[in-house]
Design a protein around this motif. Sequence first.
Motif, PDB file in Angstrom:
ATOM      1  N   GLN A  48      71.169 -12.106  -1.965  1.00  0.00           N
ATOM      2  CA  GLN A  48      71.534 -10.978  -1.115  1.00  0.00           C
ATOM      3  C   GLN A  48      71.851  -9.738  -1.933  1.00  0.00           C
ATOM      4  N   VAL A  49      72.508  -9.923  -3.092  1.00  0.00           N
ATOM      5  CA  VAL A  49      72.828  -8.777  -3.951  1.00  0.00           C
ATOM      6  C   VAL A  49      71.553  -8.185  -4.538  1.00  0.00           C
ATOM      7  N   LEU A  50      70.582  -9.048  -4.897  1.00  0.00           N
ATOM      8  CA  LEU A  50      69.309  -8.556  -5.431  1.00  0.00           C
ATOM      9  C   LEU A  50      68.596  -7.670  -4.413  1.00  0.00           C
ATOM     10  N   ASN A  51      68.766  -7.964  -3.149  1.00  0.00           N
ATOM     11  CA  ASN A  51      68.138  -7.156  -2.109  1.00  0.00           C
ATOM     12  C   ASN A  51      68.748  -5.755  -2.001  1.00  0.00           C
ATOM     13  N   LEU A  52      69.891  -5.549  -2.719  1.00  0.00           N
ATOM     14  CA  LEU A  52      70.558  -4.245  -2.686  1.00  0.00           C
ATOM     15  C   LEU A  52      70.138  -3.368  -3.858  1.00  0.00           C
ATOM     16  N   TYR A  53      68.988  -3.633  -4.436  1.00  0.00           N
ATOM     17  CA  TYR A  53      68.516  -2.899  -5.629  1.00  0.00           C
ATOM     18  C   TYR A  53      68.497  -1.392  -5.397  1.00  0.00           C
ATOM     19  N   ASP A  54      67.954  -0.969  -4.264  1.00  0.00           N
ATOM     20  CA  ASP A  54      67.874   0.471  -3.985  1.00  0.00           C
ATOM     21  C   ASP A  54      69.266   1.088  -3.875  1.00  0.00           C
ATOM     22  N   ASP A  55      70.206   0.370  -3.252  1.00  0.00           N
ATOM     23  CA  ASP A  55      71.583   0.864  -3.153  1.00  0.00           C
ATOM     24  C   ASP A  55      72.227   0.968  -4.536  1.00  0.00           C
ATOM     25  N   PHE A  56      71.931  -0.014  -5.371  1.00  0.00           N
ATOM     26  CA  PHE A  56      72.480  -0.028  -6.730  1.00  0.00           C
ATOM     27  C   PHE A  56      72.038   1.222  -7.490  1.00  0.00           C
ATOM     28  N   CYS A  57      70.733   1.513  -7.450  1.00  0.00           N
ATOM     29  CA  CYS A  57      70.209   2.687  -8.147  1.00  0.00           C
ATOM     30  C   CYS A  57      70.808   3.975  -7.599  1.00  0.00           C
TER      31      CYS A  57
END
Length: 426
Positions: A19-28
Motif C-alpha cells: 500500500q505504501v508503494l502505491n503512494l509513490y506519486d504522493d511521496f515525490c
Amino acid sequence: IKKDWVKEKLIEYNLDKAQVLNLYDDFCSDTGCQWSKDSFSREIRRVYIELTENMDDVDLENFQSKAEEVIRLESHNQKLLDLNNSLRKTKREGYRLYSSLEEVYKEYVEVLKKVDLGKVSIKAHKTDLKNKIGILQLSDNHLNEVIYEHESHGNSFDFMVASKRLKKFVAESMKYFDDYKVKDCYIFFTGDLINSNRRLSERLAQHSSLVRASLLATYMYQQVIIELSAKYNVYVASVVGNESRLDEYMDSSDILASENWDYLIFNNLRMIFRDKPVTFIDPLNNIQNVVTLKNGFNALITHGHLFKSSSTIDKNIASMLQNYIYKGTKIHGVFLGHYHSASVGDFISRSGSLCGANSYSAIDLQFISRASQNVYIVNEDLSYNGQKIDLQNVSNVEGYKVIEELERYNVDRGLFNSSVTVKNLV
C-alpha cells in the motif's frame, strides 16, 4: 525527511509495504524527491526492517489507534459505495419503468379516443340467500399469444379462437347454472389474462401491442359480463398473474404487484360498469384475495406462481391457510391456475388454460394439454361442486366480437404495429 515520510506511512498502513508503494506519486510530491520507483521500494524495505527489528521505536498504542481508524474509514467508505450502487440501480430501474409506463399511457390515450367501450345496459335480478351461487373462473387466458398447429399438437390460438372459446365457456356455464337455478354469478379472474412479451420468442408470437391487446381483452370480458348479466347478478373479483406483469421483475408487495396488465384490465372493466348493477370486489391483496360470497362462502383466489411445483400445492396451501386461521377467517375453497392443468378437488381447485398447448409445453416440456376453464356451484351448506369445461374444439362456435382497430397481426406477419410493440415494451 524521506525516511520519516516512509516510516509514518508504514505505521499508518499497518506495515503494509504494497500500500505504501502505491503512494509513490504522493511521496515525490510531498518530499520533492526524484527517486525512481525502485529506489522508493528499496527505502520502504529498509524502513520496514528497522521497524520490525526494533518495535520499541514505534508507539504501539498510536500505531494500533491509527490502524483501527483506517479500518473504520475504509468500512465507512465501503458502506457509502454500496449505498451509492444501490441508489443507482434503483434509479435505473425506476427510469426504465417510468419510460415504459409513459409509452403505455400515451398509446392508451390514443386508442381510447377511437374506441368507446362504455355504452352498455345492465339490469338487476332478485335473489335470496337460499339460491345456489355460480362461479366462473377465468385463468391463464394468455390473450395476445399466437399458437400454430404444427408446433403444438394441432392446437391453434389467436384472438379469434379466444373469442370463440370464451363464448363457448359462458354458454356451457350458463346451462350448468340454469340446472341449479343460479341467480348470482361470480367471475374469478385468477391471473395471466395477457401473455408475456419479455422473451424474444413471445414477442414474435404476439398479435398486437400489449396496450391494444389489453383493451381488446377488456372488450371481450365486457361482452362476457353483459351476457351473464342478462340472467344473473354479476360480481367480479381478481388477482394478478406472473406472466402479465408490466416490468421484468415481480414483487409480492401489493403496490408493485399492481404494475400488471391483469390489474389494469380489472380496473378498466370496473370503470366501464361503474354506474351499472355489476359489483367489483376490491381485492384485499393483489396476489391473494379472500372473496366472501353472498351466502358466507369464503373463497381464496390466487394465481399459484408462488408455489414451488404442482406436486406440493396442497402442502403449501395448508401452510398459507394458517395465517387466515390465525386471523379468524375460515376458508371454504381455494381457486388457482398457473399450471395450465385442470383439477377440481375437495378443497383446492385449479383451472386449465384458455390457450391450450403451445410450442413450449408441447415440444420443450412434452406435455399434452387441452384448452379448458372451470365452473363451480356453491351450495347452501357452503359446499361446492365443480366441473371442467373443455374448450379445445370451437370450429362451429360464433365468438364474441373483436374490434379490428385493436387486433393487429404479429411481428412474424410484418404489419406496422409490430414496431410499436418492440419500441414500447422491450
